[in-house]
Scaffold this motif. Structure first.
Motif, mmCIF file in Angstrom:
data_model
loop_
_atom_site.group_PDB
_atom_site.id
_atom_site.type_symbol
_atom_site.label_atom_id
_atom_site.label_comp_id
_atom_site.label_asym_id
_atom_site.label_seq_id
_atom_site.Cartn_x
_atom_site.Cartn_y
_atom_site.Cartn_z
ATOM 1 N N LEU A 92 0.835 -1.187 0.000
ATOM 2 C CA LEU A 92 0.000 0.000 0.000
ATOM 3 C C LEU A 92 0.871 1.238 0.000
ATOM 4 O O LEU A 92 1.826 1.340 0.778
ATOM 5 C CB LEU A 92 -0.912 -0.028 1.237
ATOM 6 C CG LEU A 92 -1.868 1.126 1.426
ATOM 7 C CD1 LEU A 92 -2.907 1.130 0.325
ATOM 8 C CD2 LEU A 92 -2.548 1.012 2.789
ATOM 9 N N THR A 93 0.562 2.168 -0.855
ATOM 10 C CA THR A 93 1.240 3.458 -0.893
ATOM 11 C C THR A 93 0.178 4.530 -0.743
ATOM 12 O O THR A 93 -0.844 4.482 -1.431
ATOM 13 C CB THR A 93 1.984 3.630 -2.231
ATOM 14 O OG1 THR A 93 2.885 2.552 -2.402
ATOM 15 C CG2 THR A 93 2.734 4.942 -2.280
ATOM 16 N N MET A 94 0.415 5.485 0.179
ATOM 17 C CA MET A 94 -0.570 6.538 0.430
ATOM 18 C C MET A 94 0.113 7.893 0.458
ATOM 19 O O MET A 94 1.313 7.995 0.705
ATOM 20 C CB MET A 94 -1.268 6.310 1.771
ATOM 21 C CG MET A 94 -2.135 5.088 1.813
ATOM 22 S SD MET A 94 -3.190 5.048 3.252
ATOM 23 C CE MET A 94 -2.029 4.858 4.580
ATOM 24 N N ASN A 95 -0.675 8.895 0.271
ATOM 25 C CA ASN A 95 -0.236 10.272 0.390
ATOM 26 C C ASN A 95 -1.224 10.960 1.326
ATOM 27 O O ASN A 95 -2.395 11.099 0.988
ATOM 28 C CB ASN A 95 -0.202 10.940 -0.982
ATOM 29 C CG ASN A 95 0.424 12.309 -0.929
ATOM 30 O OD1 ASN A 95 1.022 12.687 0.066
ATOM 31 N ND2 ASN A 95 0.269 13.058 -2.008
ATOM 32 N N LEU A 96 -0.756 11.372 2.502
ATOM 33 C CA LEU A 96 -1.628 12.000 3.498
ATOM 34 C C LEU A 96 -1.421 13.508 3.475
ATOM 35 O O LEU A 96 -0.326 13.992 3.158
ATOM 36 C CB LEU A 96 -1.318 11.448 4.888
ATOM 37 C CG LEU A 96 -1.520 9.935 5.043
ATOM 38 C CD1 LEU A 96 -1.052 9.476 6.407
ATOM 39 C CD2 LEU A 96 -2.977 9.565 4.826
ATOM 40 N N PRO A 97 -2.447 14.270 3.857
ATOM 41 C CA PRO A 97 -2.299 15.724 3.866
ATOM 42 C C PRO A 97 -1.252 16.171 4.885
ATOM 43 O O PRO A 97 -1.298 15.778 6.055
ATOM 44 C CB PRO A 97 -3.677 16.247 4.235
ATOM 45 C CG PRO A 97 -4.564 15.077 4.411
ATOM 46 C CD PRO A 97 -3.776 13.839 4.205
ATOM 47 N N ALA A 98 -0.309 16.981 4.461
ATOM 48 C CA ALA A 98 0.799 17.408 5.333
ATOM 49 C C ALA A 98 0.346 18.425 6.362
ATOM 50 O O ALA A 98 0.964 18.561 7.424
ATOM 51 C CB ALA A 98 1.930 17.989 4.485
#
Length: 183
Positions: A164-170
């Protein structure tokens, strides 16, 4: 003679009206392509008549030509309703072993009792064979096969590994991982 010229004009107008009426009558017919009446002048020449004074002998219907311009696509609830955009036709055959091709733009298909994709006449939809990677194995009409939908897609197997690869809000506030409850 001028009466016959006038009659040819009335006859041509009637043919044009018949063509328009047929287009209107079939406006909601699936895959229908409109027609257009095309006309031409009628000229006759005799050996003794002067060509500079001849006015013509009326009009003649040359052809009632089908127009293959793109129609509007309409979405339906049937997953097997298909459409051809641009040029082309669906190829169908009356029986699985028959190679008597018919071509249609009507894409209203359904499954028969043997899971073959058929139209309302029971004609089988043909498709090109595909390789295991999904590319077409051939584009020759002689290699087409009736399209069938299998009633099973293989045996299920349990997933053993997930990546799984995710991008979360910084800009969000950090959450304490101890508060995470997977249940």
């Amino acid at each position: 003679m001028s009466f016959n010229i006038a009659l040819s004009g009335v006859s041509a107008a009637q043919r044009d009206l018949d063509t328009t009426a047929n287009n209107i009558a079939n406006v909601n017919t699936v895959g229908f392509k409109e027609s257009r009446a095309e006309f031409g002048d009628v000229y006759a020449q005799s050996l003794l008549a002067g060509g500079k004074t001849k006015v013509g002998d009326g009009v003649l219907t040359q052809e009632v030509a089908q127009q293959f311009s793109q129609g509007s696509l309409q979405f339906t609830e049937n997953a097997l309703d298909l459409a051809v955009t641009g040029t082309g036709f669906f190829a169908t055959v009356p029986d699985i072993d028959n190679r008597d091709f018919s071509y249609t733009r009507a894409g209203a298909f359904k499954l028969n009792s043997d899971n073959f994709v058929v139209n309302s006449n029971g004609d089988h939809l043909l498709g090109f064979p595909v390789n295991t990677d999904g590319t077409s194995a051939s584009v020759a009409l002689s290699t087409t096969e009736p399209v069938t939908i299998p009633d099973s897609s293989g045996s299920p197997s349990a997933t053993s590994e997930v990546s799984l690869t995710m991008n979360l809000p910084a800009g969000e506030e950090a959450v304490d991982p101890a508060l995470f409850d997977p249940d």
